[in-house]
Design an enzyme around this catalytic site. Sequence first.
Site, short mmCIF file in Angstrom:
data_model
loop_
_atom_site.label_atom_id
_atom_site.label_comp_id
_atom_site.label_asym_id
_atom_site.label_seq_id
_atom_site.Cartn_x
_atom_site.Cartn_y
_atom_site.Cartn_z
N GLU A 397 0.66 28.35 36.44
CA GLU A 397 1.97 28.96 36.22
C GLU A 397 2.89 27.96 35.54
OE1 GLU A 397 -0.23 31.44 38.66
OE2 GLU A 397 0.38 29.43 39.29
N GLN A 419 0.85 36.89 37.14
CA GLN A 419 -0.05 37.93 37.63
C GLN A 419 0.61 38.75 38.74
OE1 GLN A 419 -4.07 37.02 39.51
NE2 GLN A 419 -4.63 37.55 37.39
N PHE A 420 1.30 38.06 39.63
CA PHE A 420 2.16 38.67 40.64
C PHE A 420 3.43 37.83 40.72
CE2 PHE A 420 -1.99 40.19 41.81
CZ PHE A 420 -1.78 41.49 42.27
N ALA A 421 4.56 38.46 40.98
CA ALA A 421 5.82 37.73 41.06
C ALA A 421 5.76 36.65 42.13
CB ALA A 421 6.97 38.69 41.35
N ASP A 422 4.99 36.87 43.17
CA ASP A 422 4.87 35.89 44.26
C ASP A 422 4.43 34.52 43.73
OD1 ASP A 422 4.39 38.02 46.88
OD2 ASP A 422 3.93 38.71 44.86
N PHE A 423 3.58 34.53 42.68
CA PHE A 423 3.03 33.28 42.17
C PHE A 423 4.01 32.50 41.30
CE2 PHE A 423 -1.29 35.69 42.18
CZ PHE A 423 -1.28 35.67 43.58
N ILE A 424 5.17 33.09 41.04
CA ILE A 424 6.17 32.41 40.23
C ILE A 424 6.67 31.15 40.92
CG2 ILE A 424 8.36 33.41 41.04
CD1 ILE A 424 8.94 34.10 38.08
N HIS A 464 1.53 39.19 47.87
CA HIS A 464 1.45 39.99 46.65
C HIS A 464 2.49 41.12 46.65
CE1 HIS A 464 -2.53 38.10 46.89
NE2 HIS A 464 -2.62 38.28 45.58
#
Length: 660
Positions: A397, A419-424, A464
């Site tokens: 990221e 891929q998912f906002a959580d991984f930001i 997620h």
Amino acid sequence: MAITEKKISAETALYLYKNLLLPRRIEERMLMLLRQNKISKWFSGIGQEAVGVGVALSSEPEDYILPMHRNLGVFTARNVPLYPLFCQLFGKADGFTQGRDRSFHFGIPEHKIIGMISHLAAMMPVADGLALAMKLREEKAVAFSFCGDGATSEGDFHEALNLAAVWKLPVVFIIENNGYGLSTPTSEQYACEHLSDRAKGYGMHGFHIDGNNIFEVMKTVGQARELALKGEPVLIEAKTFRMRGHEEASGTHYVPDNLFEDWAEKDPIHRFELYIESEGLFTQAELEEVTKEIDQSFKQDLEKALDADDPVFEESKELARVYTPTSKEIPAHKDGVTYEHRFVDAIQASLRQAFEEDSSFLIMGQDIAEYGGVFKITEGFLDQFGKERIRNTPIIESGALGAALGLSLEGFKPVVEMQFADFISCGFNQIVNNIAKSQYRWSPSLNITIRAPHGGGVGAGPFHSQSVEGWFMQVPGLKVVVPGTVEDAMNLLYGSLYDPNPVLFFEHKKLYRSLRAKIPDKANFEPLGKAKVRREGTDATIITYGMGVQWALETAGAFESKGRSIEILDLRTLLPLDKEAIKATVQKTGRVLLLQEPSLTLGPLSEISAIISEECFEWLDAPVMRCASLDMPIPHDKGLEAGFMADRKLSEKIERLIRY
């Protein structure tokens, strides 16, 4: 300890000597000024000049250099004008950041120098982006990125090296290994023999060199540049030593005395002087005259900078630096025919339209090429636009976001898909400290769009399903957009793509394939930052955004059968906020319910509550009320998740508000 090299002319020797000596003499003068309290801080590069000077002299004018604290020699060897450089170092109004930042935290695009931020290794992915831009344009240019030994433990170091190797970028990474990360010796930082050994693990060339030998530095950099131009990135570890503290206030008490004695013999200028004398090129007396000449060469600029004006705070001027005005004129598409689109279709159509119109758009992310992304937004894009513009990344990221910054500096319009906002969260530093602050500090505008699928309601669990848009609302320089309708998904994404500022665009996963509407096939540009009344009403207002818009529309319809008229204000953009629209609806209905999917405490709409309390109090007929999800992680089980969600309590909250 002398250095040996094939014979060079007296002219070349003098040229190298002056380039080594100028940053040394400037630094020695700066240390005097520091003791006189005329400057506030100094990171000394004394003893390390051969690395920065060697890279600058061995590179070409079209090559980018991304230096660090101790690379004054990069700026002087690249002939950066000394007066604004000194003003920058003194924090004066005529400095490159006009007092908005200090020391070497700035860039000079016309000199192909991109400065550092305090977060170590953060600029290394930026070098990847610059290198990719040059590769895409088939330019014979390289990006040289510096870091210290301490920064090699940072995640950005590893992400940048891996991305450079995978994409075969024309980039050279240079580690100035000076033995200490502030006070921590290298023996406590890594266990391998040489940091350059790490290159092999990434499939890169690695060189371990004497960083105090100007000839060895220049020769290796020249070789590295040729390799990088062939798509073979290089890692160079230049062994050197820091003769002063990390910065002057930290001192050097933690360094054994014998190290100073050993490295004093290896001082790059001392060694070069021994070489010059051994070759009979100049006498000691002649070198002393050169020193006097160097001292005179910067004296006038230094004195002028010391007397230069300090910055004067002007609120309107400072605020104007935060964002670039949206000036692009994009004609509206007058298509009277409407077609049924799902939320996901609208996003895909908007993205495709922009990519068809402007070849400077490219997208990076995990699994977005052949696979089309986990939500299939970019399905078919690879065949239509090609691998150069539809780019799979490794699972990174921060590295992808840093590369987007580099691409944007070169005029590209990068889109990064989380891929998912959580991984930001893994790229948080690049967003809030690098991308968001660059324009205010020194850079041109940055057209970067970060797409992030967010939200719950699909049983995806605590990693997620988060709605993290509120994390970014307190970061000036960013724009935060959350569409709640199919039409907005299309038009606001199109507006985000063409906005000359960094935009975070949050797309609700549950709406992707559940929400449909008839809208035109072509996106129309809408400037960001304008709220919209979704439903007129008189008894109370629900202020919301994103999924909350759909919850509010459904609930307001149910209340209409009870004779209650509920207005719905869709914020659409959380940063910047449309305060005028908020004030207008409060004045109209006098009762406000703030509806959000994120948890209650410090959620995005807490700021709206503060604005209403401070600026709209006299219009209120009831306390501002909030309806939000519970203060807990989002559970996986759909029954548990339903209990967590804000919409469970929405009708009850509206009843309470109206009855007050």
